[in-house]
Enzyme design. Structure first.
Site, mmCIF file in Angstrom:
data_model
loop_
_atom_site.group_PDB
_atom_site.id
_atom_site.type_symbol
_atom_site.label_atom_id
_atom_site.label_comp_id
_atom_site.label_asym_id
_atom_site.label_seq_id
_atom_site.Cartn_x
_atom_site.Cartn_y
_atom_site.Cartn_z
ATOM 1 N N CYS A 68 0.831 -1.209 0.000
ATOM 2 C CA CYS A 68 0.000 0.000 0.000
ATOM 3 C C CYS A 68 0.867 1.262 0.000
ATOM 4 C CB CYS A 68 -0.915 -0.048 1.221
ATOM 5 S SG CYS A 68 -1.795 1.475 1.559
ATOM 6 N N CYS A 71 -0.006 3.831 2.739
ATOM 7 C CA CYS A 71 0.435 3.316 4.044
ATOM 8 C C CYS A 71 1.909 3.626 4.259
ATOM 9 C CB CYS A 71 0.220 1.806 4.126
ATOM 10 S SG CYS A 71 -1.490 1.279 3.975
#
Length: 142
Positions: A68, A71
């Site tokens: 991600c 993230c």
């Protein structure tokens, strides 16, 4: 004594060893005294999630995954917050490795950050938010 020779005793045993023992002893006492400081983030799993949330006054749990991009962008921000605020524990949970807790809490997109106070969910943040936005949500619960 012959010129250039020391008496028959080991400098290591008489001088060096006691100094090193004192040094290591002081380090040990320092780390044991400061072990309870909450610095950095803590990795949590399905197995210890509940214990982590209930065992600390204020916890921000970051649900993330290694693939991600957002993230990865928010990770250094959370590290900064953890280093600057000893009254909050920043916990990180990899949703790929720990799908049970993520599904129990209805995590549909990542990054999702959940704030727990005294074991109870009090706030939820979704997306890679800037540091001031995360701090604003956290400070409401200090």
């Amino acid at each position: 004594l012959k010129a250039g020779r020391l008496p028959h005793f080991s400098i290591k045993k008489t001088i060096f060893r006691p100094l090193m023992q004192a040094y290591y002893s002081s380090l040990e006492s320092f780390w044991s005294a400061n072990r309870k400081l909450k610095m950095g983030t803590k990795k949590v799993t399905d197995a210890d999630f509940q214990e982590t949330v209930e065992g600390n006054d204020l916890v921000l749990v970051d649900f993330w995954a290694p693939w991600c991009g957002p993230c990865k962008a928010v990770a250094p921000v959370l590290e900064e917050i953890a280093a600057e605020n000893s009254n909050v524990l920043i916990a990180k949970m990899n949703t790929d490795e720990n799908p049970n807790t993520a599904s129990q809490h209805g995590i549909m997109s990542i990054p999702t950050m959940m704030i727990f106070k005294n074991g109870q969910l009090v706030d939820r943040l979704v997306g890679a938010l800037p540091k001031p936005a995360i701090l604003q949500k956290l400070e409401a619960h200090f």
